[in-house]
Design an enzyme around this catalytic site. Sequence first.
Site, PDB file in Angstrom:
ATOM      1  N   LYS A   1       0.796  -1.235   0.000  1.00  0.00           N
ATOM      2  CA  LYS A   1       0.000   0.000   0.000  1.00  0.00           C
ATOM      3  C   LYS A   1       0.831   1.289   0.000  1.00  0.00           C
ATOM      4  CE  LYS A   1      -4.316  -1.494   2.129  1.00  0.00           C
ATOM      5  NZ  LYS A   1      -5.262  -1.145   3.185  1.00  0.00           N
TER       6      LYS A   1
ATOM      7  N   ASP B   1     -10.504   3.625   1.973  1.00  0.00           N
ATOM      8  CA  ASP B   1     -10.897   3.137   3.306  1.00  0.00           C
ATOM      9  C   ASP B   1     -11.754   4.150   4.081  1.00  0.00           C
ATOM     10  OD1 ASP B   1      -9.714   0.656   3.117  1.00  0.00           O
ATOM     11  OD2 ASP B   1      -7.866   1.240   4.130  1.00  0.00           O
TER      12      ASP B   1
END
Length: 288
Positions: free
Chosen positions: A71, A107
């Site tokens: 990520k 997210d």
Amino acid sequence: MMVTGKTKVCGLIGDPVEHSLSPCLQNAAFKHYGLDFIYVAFRVKQENLRDAIQGLRSLGIHGLNVTMPHKINVIQYLDDLDATAKIIGSVNTILNRNGKLIGYTTDGAGALKALRYHGVDPSGKKIVILGAGGASRSVSLTLAKEAKELVILNRTLSKAERLAEELKALYEYGTVIKADELNSQNVKREMADANILINATSIGMRPNDGSTPIDSALLRSDLVVFDLVYEPLETRLLIEAKKRRATTIDGLTMLVFQGAVSFEIWTGRTAPFKVMMKAAYKSIGFNK
Ligand SMILES: NC(=O)c1ccc[n+]([C@@H]2O[C@H](COP(=O)([O-])OP(=O)(O)OC[C@H]3O[C@@H](n4cnc5c(N)ncnc54)[C@H](OP(=O)(O)O)[C@@H]3O)[C@@H](O)[C@H]2O)c1
């Protein structure tokens, strides 16, 4: 699903990826709209990340989700980041827009949508978030815009303090933002007048599913308890919160919503959330 010469490929890169629910929920969404898209999982080792992104360019793959451990490292290989990914310093979605790779993080948006889906409006509320890792950073950034007060409690105090300082420096929302160590005394004090508790630590995650981040005596019926952990679906925290009649939100709801935001980035369509949710539950053996 009929794969054609024009089928657009989306996928997931990470290591491991075999357990991922994303292929199931994204393909269900493509099928729902009859889109000529397919989603597959690619296991990419850390040392192959650069080549994998080069491959994405060469093969004209349309979009990717990015999971652990890539990520952060993936950012150096992209052409641009959206504003949120830039601030968070982490990417979980890539769009290949005519050869230009753009990174996003979904997210925070997923968490906000999960709260709203359960009828919870974070505006004007006091939120206590446990953890200051990648998930907490995204969720805190989004919710700092909404809440009256955001308290970040983390085992490593310096990380909570850094996150709180970043949020304070970035925005002047008028939101009170505080950081402290994650210990029973601080949790008890902050929970006394909290409206929403979010567990963004990995406490309670399989194989440590017997653990919980807070004493069940602090859970109340007027509280919203949101656990980002989705393995197991019903964490000990959520089981204890339900016993206390709190409103509970599981991590799978957020997982599906953050995937829904990725779907929207790749297709420009409104994600069929219910279809995706049903597919996610089915893949873990629940019928919903
Ligand atoms: N539902 C979803 O869509 C979704 C999305 C992303 C993540 N998640 C879940 O969220 C959780 C956190 O993920 P992440 O990406 O933020 O991981 P991360 O960056 O590794 O952060 C982990 C966090 O948990 C804390 N922690 C870990 N073990 C702990 C312990 N024994 N006691 C106290 N604190 C502990 C860490 O504290 P220190 O800073 O002190 O190490 C840190 O704040 C995971 O369970 C992940 O599966 C869910």
